[in-house]
Design a protein around this motif. Structure first.
Motif, PDB file in Angstrom:
ATOM      1  N   ALA A  75    -125.528  69.048  21.927  1.00 45.57           N
ATOM      2  CA  ALA A  75    -124.302  69.697  21.045  1.00 45.57           C
ATOM      3  C   ALA A  75    -123.631  70.748  21.855  1.00 45.57           C
ATOM      4  CB  ALA A  75    -124.879  70.262  19.914  1.00 45.57           C
ATOM      5  N   ASP A 119    -120.068  71.735  20.740  1.00 46.59           N
ATOM      6  CA  ASP A 119    -120.094  72.007  19.531  1.00 46.59           C
ATOM      7  C   ASP A 119    -121.011  73.094  18.823  1.00 46.59           C
ATOM      8  OD1 ASP A 119    -119.672  71.048  16.711  1.00 46.59           O
ATOM      9  OD2 ASP A 119    -121.471  70.121  16.763  1.00 46.59           O
ATOM     10  N   ARG A 150    -121.332  78.192  12.512  1.00 50.67           N
ATOM     11  CA  ARG A 150    -121.299  76.947  11.768  1.00 50.67           C
ATOM     12  C   ARG A 150    -122.375  76.554  10.907  1.00 50.67           C
ATOM     13  NH1 ARG A 150    -118.317  72.946  15.669  1.00 50.67           N
ATOM     14  NH2 ARG A 150    -116.477  74.234  16.434  1.00 50.67           N
ATOM     15  N   ARG A 183    -125.881  76.527  11.542  1.00 50.30           N
ATOM     16  CA  ARG A 183    -126.929  75.730  11.841  1.00 50.30           C
ATOM     17  C   ARG A 183    -127.929  76.620  12.761  1.00 50.30           C
ATOM     18  NH1 ARG A 183    -122.459  71.751  14.570  1.00 50.30           N
ATOM     19  NH2 ARG A 183    -121.961  73.622  15.508  1.00 50.30           N
ATOM     20  N   CYS A 207    -127.014  79.296   6.245  1.00 40.29           N
ATOM     21  CA  CYS A 207    -127.876  78.475   6.964  1.00 40.29           C
ATOM     22  C   CYS A 207    -129.199  78.509   6.587  1.00 40.29           C
ATOM     23  CB  CYS A 207    -128.020  79.068   8.392  1.00 40.29           C
ATOM     24  SG  CYS A 207    -129.496  78.073   9.409  1.00 40.29           S
ATOM     25  N   TRP A 240    -129.036  69.096  12.858  1.00 40.85           N
ATOM     26  CA  TRP A 240    -128.124  69.251  14.125  1.00 40.85           C
ATOM     27  C   TRP A 240    -127.687  67.502  14.567  1.00 40.85           C
ATOM     28  CZ3 TRP A 240    -125.388  72.382  16.832  1.00 40.85           C
ATOM     29  CH2 TRP A 240    -125.581  73.767  16.622  1.00 40.85           C
ATOM     30  N   ARG A 257    -127.169  65.465  12.188  1.00 39.41           N
ATOM     31  CA  ARG A 257    -125.985  65.025  11.298  1.00 39.41           C
ATOM     32  C   ARG A 257    -124.670  65.605  11.732  1.00 39.41           C
ATOM     33  NH1 ARG A 257    -128.507  67.453   7.167  1.00 39.41           N
ATOM     34  NH2 ARG A 257    -130.084  65.783   6.664  1.00 39.41           N
ATOM     35  N   ARG A 258    -124.509  66.203  12.511  1.00 33.49           N
ATOM     36  CA  ARG A 258    -123.277  66.982  12.859  1.00 33.49           C
ATOM     37  C   ARG A 258    -122.055  65.853  12.999  1.00 33.49           C
ATOM     38  NH1 ARG A 258    -122.162  67.332  18.348  1.00 33.49           N
ATOM     39  NH2 ARG A 258    -123.925  66.560  19.539  1.00 33.49           N
TER      40      ARG A 258
END
Length: 286
Positions: A86, A91, A146, A148, A250, A283, A285-286
């Motif tokens: 990521a 990301d 975000r 996470r 989160c 993560w 699923r992002r």
């Protein structure tokens, strides 16, 4: 009734290359995907292991796999690898928020034998303690911008937030997919008043990390009472602090799994492994 699964084909494409290979000798691993689904089902529903649906295989397989990979660090390595990919794709939001949440412990979580302190993987108190709500565990975590999870750490429920801060920051270690040192330093750290201490501010200052942490009223009045000796007030960016809700979101995301919102595991390593599995799926699923 069919079992509702959570690992999609797209998610499994990201996770499968990171899973351990079959042993050279002995019996082959049971299907990794089905086993992960079994563990996820148990913690999503907060059901006993013995109630695992037949479609997800024997409960002994899922339970042993969770514990074995918790002890040998597999869950931690898989999470680090997912985070590395990521980060390489740009990301990961490096405005990091830190906070904690108390999770009630079921009566079945109590009663484990006192841990051998020679085994560093399991704390002596099993990360169980008594807070106002009774027997509980506190989950300390850092999230990206975000919502996470980036780093997870657990203590007994009555433990303070500030003493666990450095452990959370130490867990923030994302490897590079190519050459280079792992990334361990966010651009900004957001935290609430519980983390306003000289030790924490000094720790972040030494590492070149901007701290956005408000001062509690007693610290402000103490500094003003000392006059010049109190020094300047620490900098605080009220606009940047608005992003601290990311860690709250989160926490809410992780607690959608009922087996994480209420701990039933006797061992801290098993509960922490389940938290890491939930983070892996977030993560993936992002």
């Amino acid at each position: 009734m069919p079992v509702r699964l959570v690992i999609t084909d797209a998610m499994w494409e990201r996770i499968e290359p990171l899973m351990p290979a079959d042993p050279v000798r002995g019996r082959r691993w049971a299907d990794h995907r089905r086993t992960m689904e079994a563990i996820a089902w148990k913690y999503r529903t907060c059901s006993p292991w013995r109630d695992l649906p037949e479609e997800l295989g024997p409960f002994q397989t899922a339970h042993k796999r969770l514990a074995r990979w918790a002890v040998d660090g597999t869950w931690e390595r898989v999470l680090a690898a997912v985070l590395a990919v990521a980060d390489a794709e740009g990301d990961v939001g490096w405005t990091v928020s830190v906070d904690s949440t108390v999770c009630r412990a079921h009566q079945h979580a109590a009663g484990a034998q006192k841990a051998d302190m020679a085994d560093r993987s399991e704390p002596g108190d099993h990360a169980l303690g008594r807070s106002r709500g009774g027997l509980s565990t506190k989950v300390h975590l850092a999230s990206d911008s975000r919502a996470r999870p980036l780093s997870l750490h657990i203590t007994a429920g009555q433990a303070g937030d500030a003493p666990a801060f450095e452990a959370v920051m130490a867990g923030l270690r994302i490897p590079r997919t190519r050459l280079g040192r792992p990334r361990t330093r966010p651009a900004v750290v957001l935290a609430d008043r519980a983390y306003s201490s000289r030790a924490i501010r000094g720790h972040l200052r030494r590492r070149g990390i901007r701290a956005v942490i408000p001062q509690p009223a007693d610290q402000v009045s103490h500094r003003l009472r000392r006059g010049r000796a109190g020094g300047r007030p620490p900098g605080f960016d009220a606009e940047a602090y608005k992003e601290r809700n990311a860690v709250e979101r989160c926490i809410a995301r992780l607690k959608q799994w009922r087996g994480l919102a209420m701990r039933t595991d006797k061992l801290a390593v098993a509960y922490l492994a389940a938290l890491r599995l939930a983070a892996i799926l977030v993560w993936a699923r992002r």
